[in-house]
Design an enzyme around this catalytic site. Structure first.
Site, mmCIF file in Angstrom:
data_model
loop_
_atom_site.group_PDB
_atom_site.id
_atom_site.type_symbol
_atom_site.label_atom_id
_atom_site.label_comp_id
_atom_site.label_asym_id
_atom_site.label_seq_id
_atom_site.Cartn_x
_atom_site.Cartn_y
_atom_site.Cartn_z
ATOM 1 N N MET A 60 -9.103 70.713 -4.648
ATOM 2 C CA MET A 60 -9.698 72.042 -4.470
ATOM 3 C C MET A 60 -11.053 72.126 -5.169
ATOM 4 O O MET A 60 -12.043 72.551 -4.575
ATOM 5 C CB MET A 60 -8.742 73.121 -4.998
ATOM 6 N N ASP B 169 -13.602 69.048 -15.937
ATOM 7 C CA ASP B 169 -12.148 68.931 -16.030
ATOM 8 C C ASP B 169 -11.811 68.249 -17.354
ATOM 9 O O ASP B 169 -12.677 67.631 -17.985
ATOM 10 C CB ASP B 169 -11.594 68.122 -14.853
ATOM 11 N N VAL C 183 -8.476 76.013 -11.973
ATOM 12 C CA VAL C 183 -7.429 75.197 -12.594
ATOM 13 C C VAL C 183 -6.076 75.561 -11.992
ATOM 14 O O VAL C 183 -5.985 76.366 -11.062
ATOM 15 C CB VAL C 183 -7.425 75.367 -14.140
ATOM 16 N N HIS D 136 -11.345 83.694 -3.972
ATOM 17 C CA HIS D 136 -10.219 82.930 -3.416
ATOM 18 C C HIS D 136 -10.665 82.114 -2.209
ATOM 19 O O HIS D 136 -10.886 82.657 -1.133
ATOM 20 C CB HIS D 136 -9.086 83.905 -3.039
ATOM 21 N N TYR E 15 -9.825 84.372 10.036
ATOM 22 C CA TYR E 15 -10.537 83.315 9.317
ATOM 23 C C TYR E 15 -9.716 82.690 8.182
ATOM 24 O O TYR E 15 -9.944 81.545 7.809
ATOM 25 C CB TYR E 15 -11.844 83.856 8.741
#
Length: 729
Positions: free
Chosen positions: A324, A343, A400, A450, A660
């Site tokens: 992601m 990360d 995360v 999102h 969508y």
């Protein structure tokens, strides 16, 4: 000046050559009802000019004609069929008059010539384009077909195969491709376009180019022998059914119309086109697809308004790599926003960079980027294990693991390192933004962002406004999403926001159906083949991940216990308990192997039926209607509640988020368009039959009120009743 109206002018150029210039108010030319009528009036003047030797048609703008005015479509479609038929005959008479002028004609094409614009240039004898021109007939994408002679002239100009490809797919072609197939006669540099068109027109006037020979095929039957015709149209119909299917009738109707018209000259062929166009225009599919186009324009305009005066960030950051995070970083870099990808795990950073590199490789294979461009894009993603330089980022997206404690800790940690104007966004799919905001000192700088998986392919980004989110923060994130090539839709905060909040009642309906003896194979088949979803609910759960869905289901149950809590084990629980997590570990409702290209291949697994037997009634066959009702009613009710509660601002935004974000079948147009098509009273009556199944099936009060007053969610467009009377003097 021979003629001037609001949309076009007609004047002499030189020595009997007239120039018709499209120049409507605004930034583009559209072939709306007014322009069609004005064209007729201009031709009326032109036909009286005894000294006329030739006509050059061009645009005063950066594109010739972008198409019809789609905002008029629903009004045209609501006209009585006989009125629409009359208007099409009237419009086609005008294009025939353009084609029948007793002198050579040429179109100079700059930019787009789409839809009615393409049909207009087809009526001229010659066409010359600049390299950036794009020409096409996109009508089938809107549930209709060409109505101004496109299905008649294009096959006679190019041959059936090329014309069928353009019309059935609705795709436009570049200037160079148009030259190869004979759609244009020449491609020249933009600054030479009008001069070259004039030269070609003079050659036709002088007899060096045979303009009558160029015109003749468009007036005659299609030149195909019976064997060629049978092969050509049979193959085309097969391809169309394979790609479009039964839910999109326009492409097949267009192919059948061209086939039926092949043996006729222009007059009879145009009659067949009109006779096919009118029923398509009155179809639910056309209204839905035109509605989606208009809603898309509305949603983009809202985003533009929200982010007015706000530039996209010069540097962004993503916290959390992996698939992601890598997808978000790739999309940001691809659209010219450099990004820091942070990360705590080296392997996750590698995974994120590999994801970005893999997606760029696909762009390279398709010729979208070259090796140099690919390297430069990849170089704008900076992977890091620490926060060095993070203070320079203007927008930071936290991506995360979907755990409220972890997310809150990461957000608080990064907030302490950044300036007071830096915007923070969380890529959460279900956790309320206000819950996460409690860990922040500056909640006004925080919102939800999102993304949907896969990021590079899914157009929607839900922007979630928390109770304390400032307008400035929203503007910055909307500007960033827009720069990334996404369609941002702002929703208010609640568990699951909009898309996931309405998805889980649908999945709950599926779970109850399986509990009551429904066969998930049959349910998937009905929801895909009959209702039109790209994936049935069981297949969708496998793709999303059973573990992800199981966790999200618990969040939704806590957020909306009166509807989404359950006191029984369902199919998702069974899959989760048996560690069947879907595609990610090769087994869920289905078993997955890899095909030759490494893509997951779905197969049935007999073991699943045995596992589900412990939580379900004996298998029984439900009707298609029952399956659709029992899965869709919970979703529809929840969508309506979201509008009534102000989670979404409008029916248009709700429908576009569904199309969508979830792949809601476009030919239905979204839930609100679907309700308007079905009729709210009919829907309430249907839902009432399933009310015994529980709170998910209880129709919201606002929808009941609409049913009682016979109201719709979209305004009903007034029919254009007088268009056919706009005859030239």
């Amino acid at each position: 000046m021979l003629y001037q109206s609001e949309t076009l002018q007609l004047h002499w150029l030189e020595n009997g050559i007239a120039e018709l210039v499209f120049d409507a108010p605004g930034s583009v030319n559209k072939l709306d009802t007014k322009t069609v009528a004005n064209l007729g009036e201009a031709l009326n003047v032109l036909e009286k000019q005894s000294e006329l030797k030739g006509l050059l048609l061009r645009s005063a703008k950066t594109a010739l004609i972008v198409g019809a005015d789609i905002t008029e479509f629903l009004s045209l479609f609501n006209a009585p069929p006989e009125k629409l038929h009359q208007w099409l005959v009237f419009a086609n008479t005008i294009f025939n008059r353009l084609e029948d002028l007793p002198v050579p004609t040429i179109s100079a094409i700059n930019g787009y010539a789409l839809g009615g614009g393409c049909e207009c240039i087809l009526a001229t004898d010659f066409r010359i384009a600049s390299p950036e021109a794009r020409i096409g007939l996109p009508e089938t994408k809107l549930g209709i077909m060409p109505g101004f002679g496109g299905s008649v002239r294009l096959p006679r100009l190019l041959g059936a195969d090329s014309a069928l490809e353009i019309i059935a797919t609705g795709k436009d072609v570049t200037a160079n491709d148009a030259l190869k197939i004979g759609l244009v006669d020449a491609v020249v540099d933009p600054e030479k376009l009008v001069g070259s068109a004039l030269t070609m027109l003079k050659q036709a006037i002088d007899g060096k180019l045979d303009w009558q020979a160029a015109r003749r095929p468009k007036l005659e039957p299609l030149k195909l022998n019976p064997t060629e015709a049978a092969m050509c149209f049979t193959i085309a119909k097969g391809r169309v059914m394979q790609v479009a299917g039964k839910h999109y009738p326009a492409p097949l109707t267009a192919v059948k119309t061209i086939e039926a018209a092949a043996k006729f000259g222009r007059t009879e062929a145009l009659n067949l086109e009109t006779n096919s166009f009118v029923p398509l225009a009155g179809s639910n599919e056309a209204r839905a697809l035109v509605g989606i186009f208009l809603n898309d324009q509305y949603v983009k305009a809202q985003a533009k308004k929200l982010s007015k005066g706000v530039a996209a960030p010069k540097l962004a950051a993503v916290l959390g790599a992996g698939i992601m995070g890598g997808g978000i970083a790739y999309q940001s870099a691809l659209k010219s926003v450099p990004v820091i990808m942070k990360d705590i795990n080296e392997n996750s950073l590698d995974l994120g960079m590999n994801e970005a590199a893999k997606l760029l490789n696909k762009q390279l294979e398709r010729g979208k980027v070259d090796g140099l461009k690919m390297a430069s894009i990849l170089a704008t993603i900076r992977p890091t294990l620490d926060y060095a330089g993070i203070e320079r980022a203007q927008v930071i997206v936290e991506a995360v693991v979907e755990n409220p404690k972890v997310k809150a800790a990461v957000l608080a940690e990064v907030e302490a390192l950044i300036g007071e104007d830096t915007v923070l966004a969380s890529n959460t799919s279900t956790i309320p933004i206000d819950q996460l905001a409690k860990s922040l000192k500056r909640p006004e700088n925080f919102c939800g962002m999102h993304f949907f998986n896969p990021v590079h392919r899914m157009p929607l980004v839900e922007i979630i406004r928390g109770a304390k989110t400032s307008d400035k923060t929203l503007a910055a994130v909307v500007a960033y999403a827009t720069q990334m090539g996404k369609t941002p839709i702002v929703v208010n905060d609640c568990p699951g926001f909009f898309v996931n909040r309405v998805l889980f009642p649908y999945l709950a309906g599926f779970g109850m159906l399986v509990r009551d003896g429904g066969d998930f194979h049959q349910i998937d088949k009905v929801m895909e083949k009959q209702f039109g979803w790209p994936m049935g609910p069981a297949y969708l759960l496998d793709v999303v991940g059973i573990d992800t869905a199981h966790h999200a289901q618990a969040v939704m149950a806590a957020g909306f216990p009166e509807r989404m809590n359950k006191d029984y084990r369902d199919a998702v629980d069974v899959m989760f308990d048996n560690q069947r997590f879907g595609q990610k570990n090769g087994q869920g409702f289905y078993r997955y192997t890899q095909d030759a290209k490494g893509k997951p291949r779905k197969e049935n697994d007999e073991q699943v039926d045995k596992l589900l037997a412990e939580i379900s009634q004996p298998l029984q066959e439900f009707s298609d209607e029952d399956i659709i009702a029992r899965t869709m009613i919970p979703m529809i009710n929840e969508v309506v509640r979201c509008l009534e509660e102000g989670i979404i601002a409008s029916a248009a935004e709700g429908d576009m988020a569904l199309v969508y974000g979830l792949g809601f079948p476009p030919f239905h147009g979204g839930v609100f368009r679907y309700l308007d098509t079905l009729g709210s009273a009919n829907y309430v009556e249907m839902a009432q039959r399933y009310a015994h199944l529980g709170a998910l099936y209880h129709v919201p009060a606002g929808l009941r009120a609409k049913a009682e007053h016979n109201e719709s969610y979209y305004p009903v467009s007034a029919a254009l009743l007088d268009v056919s009377t706009n005859q030239p003097a």
